[in-house]
Design an enzyme around this catalytic site. Structure first.
Site, short mmCIF file in Angstrom:
data_model
loop_
_atom_site.label_atom_id
_atom_site.label_comp_id
_atom_site.label_asym_id
_atom_site.label_seq_id
_atom_site.Cartn_x
_atom_site.Cartn_y
_atom_site.Cartn_z
CE LYS A 125 -4.50 0.76 0.01
NZ LYS A 125 -5.52 -0.03 -0.70
CG ASP A 165 -7.24 3.47 -1.31
OD1 ASP A 165 -7.53 4.31 -0.46
OD2 ASP A 165 -7.50 2.27 -1.19
#
Length: 450
Positions: A125, A165
């Site tokens: 991430k 995201d």
């Protein structure tokens, strides 16, 4: 189990002040007692110790020029957590709340989520504490180019494949991809979530929302029930929430709520999902503008929310679907849902339920679909995009949708079967944690001490 308690304390001591990361690790570790008691090979090979420590943590400065010619500086992150099952895979988040703890919790969750898909994907991430809101297209482009100027050296189509995201959509991915191509002179599948013109997959934007609906449908199928007529409480109004609502409507569910950063929209007779999509996607309007065409609906501003709670969860509904952000369902919200007769919660955002809220749901036998299983449709479709890029092919939307439905059904079956093996088939949180852990752990064992 004392071993796991010691491990959790070690994580807290080694990563001070990272509350979100502590919460994510604790939620997983408390589920692993049955499998560690069953097989001591994991403890002997320090699988848990290695799993909670990222393989690589990258932090970097992102300088950029605003439209007034002033130099701005943000902090960028990429946490490459695990490559045991495949290249690192996970999104980039641009939001002021992004910090090391948030990125690490997201990366840790991503490892197990990607494992549950059954696809060859590791977990990672990244992102930055940059806020795209209020910025011009030129400012966003300059920021993305600066961000990629550092990130490019750490990623690759077979190494680490970021996606979007919160705050990172097709526009941002396009700018990031352009800079990567310029620096490396390579046109490949190094990023997913690209515009279709640049090799993006059909349905990638819709995939997370659609996947949640497919997972929820599988949950109900297991109870010989369906979504038809179910009254659904949804939070959020981004892509995940919008396309979840779209698919729920196709399943004849009734959407009662959605929300944005300024307030909550509610209609007892059900919301007009197509109008909301039009307002948010095409006009960039606020949810409050919905009242111009549907004055019978209600809009509750944030200033009128219950203390320590979110208004969405204080209406009567059959199913709660948190799709906004982490820890949005508090203890107070969970109790309100239970008191109002909600029996099913399916998590669309990453870790949207606090530990105290989870405890209330467990106490009252609320059937909960955990985020690492329920919202895996996005990363699954990202892998489809990687496959299309690698083979220089483009799949039709129907092909992608069929594959997505199958992946989500497989995830539910895997999670439910694991839950039944170790506890109860309704304990999908435990099933997801153990099933994800088991797949990653077996891959780690086969690769030796790396």
């Amino acid at each position: 189990m004392q071993y796991l308690e010691n491990m959790l304390q070690t994580v807290k001591d080694s990563n001070p002040h990272e509350q979100e990361f502590h919460q994510a690790v604790e939620e997983v570790l408390t589920s692993l007692t049955p499998i560690l008691k069953e097989n001591d090979v994991y403890q002997h090979n320090a699988i848990v110790e290695r799993l909670v420590e990222p393989e690589r943590q990258i932090m970097f400065r992102v300088p950029w020029l605003d439209d007034k010619g002033n130099v701005q500086v943000n902090r960028g992150f990429r946490i490459e957590f695990s490559s045991s099952l495949g290249p690192y895979k996970g999104g980039l988040r641009f939001h002021p709340s992004v910090n090391l703890s948030v990125v690490k919790f997201l990366g840790f969750e991503q490892v197990l989520k990607n494992a549950l898909t059954g696809l060859p994907l590791g977990g990672a991430k990244g992102g930055a504490d940059f806020d795209p809101k209020g910025k011009s297209d030129h400012e966003i482009m300059r920021f993305c180019h600066s961000f990629m100027t550092e990130l490019y050296r750490h990623i690759g189509a077979q190494t680490d494949v970021p996606a979007g995201d919160i705050g990172v959509g097709e526009r941002e991915i396009g700018y990031l991809f352009g800079q990567y191509k310029r620096i490396t002179n390579q046109y490949n599948g190094v990023l997913t979530g690209k515009p279709t013109l640049l090799g993006g997959s059909s349905l990638r934007v819709e995939a997370t929302g659609y996947g949640i609906a497919y997972f929820l449908s599988a949950m109900l199928d297991a109870k010989n029930d369906s979504l038809k007529g179910k009254r659904c409480l949804v939070s959020g109004a981004g892509n995940v929430a919008l396309y979840l609502m779209e698919k729920l409507s196709q399943f004849d569910a009734i959407i009662l709520t959605c929300s944005d950063s300024k307030g909550t929209l509610y209609c007892e007779d059900g919301l007009d999902v197509e109008l909301i999509k039009h307002l948010k996607k095409e006009q960039g309007a606020a949810l409050r503008d919905y009242l111009n065409e549907h004055p019978q609906a209600e809009y509750i501003p944030v200033s009128q929310y219950p203390k320590d709670g979110h208004q969405v969860w204080h209406f009567n509904g059959d199913i709660a679907l948190p799709c906004a952000t982490q820890n949005e369902i508090t203890k107070k919200d969970a109790q309100a849902l239970v008191d109002n007769g909600c029996k099913i919660v399916c998590e669309g955002a990453n870790m949207p339920t606090t530990a105290e809220a989870h405890a209330i749901f467990q106490k009252h036998d609320v059937y909960l679909g955990p985020s690492k299983a329920a919202n895996a449709g996005g990363v699954a479709t990202s892998q489809f995009e990687m496959a299309q890029n690698a083979s220089l092919q483009t799949w039709r939307p129907q092909q992608v949708d069929e594959k997505l439905q199958q992946v989500m059904k497989n995830i539910f079956d895997r999670v439910s079967a694991t839950a039944k093996r170790y506890s109860s088939e309704d304990d999908l949180s435990l099933g997801a944690n153990i099933a994800g852990f088991e797949r990653v752990a077996q891959a780690m064992l086969k690769q030796g001490v790396v």
